[in-house]
Design a protein around this motif. Structure first.
Motif, mmCIF file in Angstrom:
data_model
loop_
_atom_site.group_PDB
_atom_site.id
_atom_site.type_symbol
_atom_site.label_atom_id
_atom_site.label_comp_id
_atom_site.label_asym_id
_atom_site.label_seq_id
_atom_site.Cartn_x
_atom_site.Cartn_y
_atom_site.Cartn_z
ATOM 1 N N GLU A 189 0.819 -1.211 0.000
ATOM 2 C CA GLU A 189 0.000 0.000 0.000
ATOM 3 C C GLU A 189 0.854 1.261 0.000
ATOM 4 O O GLU A 189 0.429 2.309 -0.505
ATOM 5 C CB GLU A 189 -0.932 -0.010 1.214
ATOM 6 N N ALA A 190 2.060 1.170 0.548
ATOM 7 C CA ALA A 190 2.967 2.327 0.568
ATOM 8 C C ALA A 190 3.647 2.551 -0.781
ATOM 9 O O ALA A 190 4.344 3.552 -0.963
ATOM 10 C CB ALA A 190 4.022 2.142 1.652
ATOM 11 N N GLY A 191 3.448 1.629 -1.719
ATOM 12 C CA GLY A 191 3.998 1.807 -3.058
ATOM 13 C C GLY A 191 5.155 0.903 -3.404
ATOM 14 O O GLY A 191 5.674 0.957 -4.530
ATOM 15 N N PHE A 192 5.592 0.056 -2.464
ATOM 16 C CA PHE A 192 6.687 -0.857 -2.758
ATOM 17 C C PHE A 192 6.208 -1.992 -3.664
ATOM 18 O O PHE A 192 5.042 -2.399 -3.605
ATOM 19 C CB PHE A 192 7.277 -1.415 -1.455
ATOM 20 N N GLU A 193 7.114 -2.463 -4.500
ATOM 21 C CA GLU A 193 6.777 -3.531 -5.440
ATOM 22 C C GLU A 193 7.663 -4.742 -5.183
ATOM 23 O O GLU A 193 8.689 -4.660 -4.512
ATOM 24 C CB GLU A 193 6.957 -3.033 -6.873
ATOM 25 N N HIS A 194 7.209 -5.878 -5.729
ATOM 26 C CA HIS A 194 7.923 -7.148 -5.541
ATOM 27 C C HIS A 194 8.215 -7.394 -4.061
ATOM 28 O O HIS A 194 9.303 -7.846 -3.687
ATOM 29 C CB HIS A 194 9.223 -7.170 -6.342
ATOM 30 N N THR A 195 7.232 -7.097 -3.210
ATOM 31 C CA THR A 195 7.425 -7.295 -1.777
ATOM 32 C C THR A 195 7.410 -8.781 -1.441
ATOM 33 O O THR A 195 6.711 -9.575 -2.075
ATOM 34 C CB THR A 195 6.342 -6.578 -0.963
ATOM 35 N N SER A 196 8.190 -9.133 -0.445
ATOM 36 C CA SER A 196 8.257 -10.528 -0.007
ATOM 37 C C SER A 196 8.786 -10.557 1.419
ATOM 38 O O SER A 196 9.268 -9.547 1.937
ATOM 39 C CB SER A 196 9.188 -11.335 -0.919
ATOM 40 N N TYR A 197 8.665 -11.705 2.046
ATOM 41 C CA TYR A 197 9.273 -11.862 3.364
ATOM 42 C C TYR A 197 9.798 -13.271 3.521
ATOM 43 O O TYR A 197 9.352 -14.207 2.839
ATOM 44 C CB TYR A 197 8.293 -11.523 4.501
ATOM 45 N N GLN A 198 10.752 -13.413 4.401
ATOM 46 C CA GLN A 198 11.310 -14.711 4.734
ATOM 47 C C GLN A 198 11.358 -14.842 6.242
ATOM 48 O O GLN A 198 11.891 -13.984 6.943
ATOM 49 C CB GLN A 198 12.713 -14.888 4.155
ATOM 50 N N ASN A 199 10.769 -15.924 6.741
ATOM 51 C CA ASN A 199 10.797 -16.178 8.180
ATOM 52 C C ASN A 199 12.178 -16.658 8.605
ATOM 53 O O ASN A 199 12.797 -17.488 7.929
ATOM 54 C CB ASN A 199 9.752 -17.228 8.558
ATOM 55 N N LEU A 200 12.637 -16.123 9.723
ATOM 56 C CA LEU A 200 13.901 -16.535 10.313
ATOM 57 C C LEU A 200 13.633 -17.070 11.718
ATOM 58 O O LEU A 200 12.781 -16.530 12.428
ATOM 59 C CB LEU A 200 14.875 -15.355 10.381
ATOM 60 N N THR A 201 14.331 -18.117 12.092
ATOM 61 C CA THR A 201 14.176 -18.717 13.420
ATOM 62 C C THR A 201 12.705 -19.012 13.702
ATOM 63 O O THR A 201 12.139 -18.601 14.728
ATOM 64 C CB THR A 201 14.789 -17.816 14.517
ATOM 65 N N GLY A 202 12.082 -19.702 12.771
ATOM 66 C CA GLY A 202 10.704 -20.147 12.967
ATOM 67 C C GLY A 202 9.670 -19.048 12.977
ATOM 68 O O GLY A 202 8.565 -19.220 13.506
ATOM 69 N N GLY A 203 9.997 -17.896 12.388
ATOM 70 C CA GLY A 203 9.051 -16.783 12.350
ATOM 71 C C GLY A 203 9.155 -15.855 13.544
ATOM 72 O O GLY A 203 8.408 -14.870 13.626
ATOM 73 N N ILE A 204 10.054 -16.145 14.483
ATOM 74 C CA ILE A 204 10.285 -15.197 15.582
ATOM 75 C C ILE A 204 10.704 -13.853 15.005
ATOM 76 O O ILE A 204 10.325 -12.789 15.501
ATOM 77 C CB ILE A 204 11.345 -15.750 16.554
#
Length: 258
Positions: free
Chosen positions: A234-249
């Motif tokens: 919504e802020a205008g960023f593109e190709h957004t993604s995430y990666q969980n580290l340490t089980g999502g902590i």
């Protein structure tokens, strides 16, 4: 219901959460400032103790994901004691620049003193700044990082929009932040650790249990992985993604400006 089920919604447009409390939006900045004024001197020691040193691996991964090169201009936002800035400074070299920005003057002073003791002086600038209204021109930075700071911002959507504005076209934002564990057993263990052991550690090491109680609560009130990804979209960023580290902590969120 576990602590991690707590909702992170505001009760109305004039209030926001400070940990599990509802406070006037105009008060939160000063309340967060008091927390970090209190913990600044022991912040690095507590980071090592709280995470068993794993925070260093999370930050190393952030550097690896940044694509930083010599000559880049980088904003280390909510950079506190300068762990990321120190590493970025060595990579960007004399032709680059790193801006270590934090809203809290005590944290910024600790960071400045630490980096100068490490001999890092030439390509680092220190700026006291609110993430919601960044004092930089449009299209200034190749890379923006904010590590363990976004959850303390009052208006996260406004801050993300401000970051988007000052990022160059082709630049990337990296948000390293505590998130929601993906395993129920891990989530329960994490709740026990956060709300029983962490404040006690804060009392013993930093003589401040209340600040670390707030920090534990602020993690639970922070948007989860998918919600934060949507906010970045919504802020205008593109190709957004995430990666969980340490089980999502912790989760690493990435977004680009085109």
């Amino acid at each position: 219901m576990s602590v991690s089920d707590t909702k992170n919604t505001d009760t109305d447009n004039n209030t926001t959460h400070f940990g599990f409390k509802q406070v006037d939006k105009n008060q939160k900045v000063d309340m967060v400032k008091e927390v970090f004024q209190s913990v600044a001197a022991k912040y690095d020691i507590m980071n090592d103790m709280m995470s068993f040193g794993i925070h260093r691996l999370w930050k190393r991964y952030t550097i690896d994901c940044s694509g930083v090169r010599a000559g880049h201009k980088i904003l280390d936002l909510a950079g506190g004691t300068g762990d990321l800035t120190a590493k970025f400074s060595r990579i960007v070299g004399e032709s680059g620049q790193v801006v270590l920005a934090d809203i809290n003057d005590a944290m910024l002073k600790v960071g400045r003193d630490k980096l100068r003791n490490l001999g890092i002086v030439g390509n680092v600038e220190y700026v006291q700044a609110n993430a919601e209204t960044l004092p930089f021109p449009d299209n200034t930075f190749d890379i923006i990082t904010i590590a363990f700071g976004l959850r303390n911002v009052t208006d996260k959507a406004k801050a993300l929009a401000s970051m988007h504005r000052v990022l160059k076209p082709g630049g990337r934002l990296l948000v390293l932040e505590f998130s929601k564990p993906t395993n129920e057993m891990l989530s329960k263990a994490y709740d026990l650790y956060s709300f029983h052991l962490l404040p006690k550690m804060g009392q013993v090491i930093a003589n401040d249990s209340e600040s670390y109680q707030y920090l534990a609560e602020s993690i639970r009130m922070h948007p989860g992985q998918d919600e934060l990804k949507s906010m970045m979209d919504e802020a205008g960023f593109e190709h957004t993604s995430y990666q969980n580290l340490t089980g999502g902590i912790v989760a690493m969120h990435r977004g680009f400006k085109f």
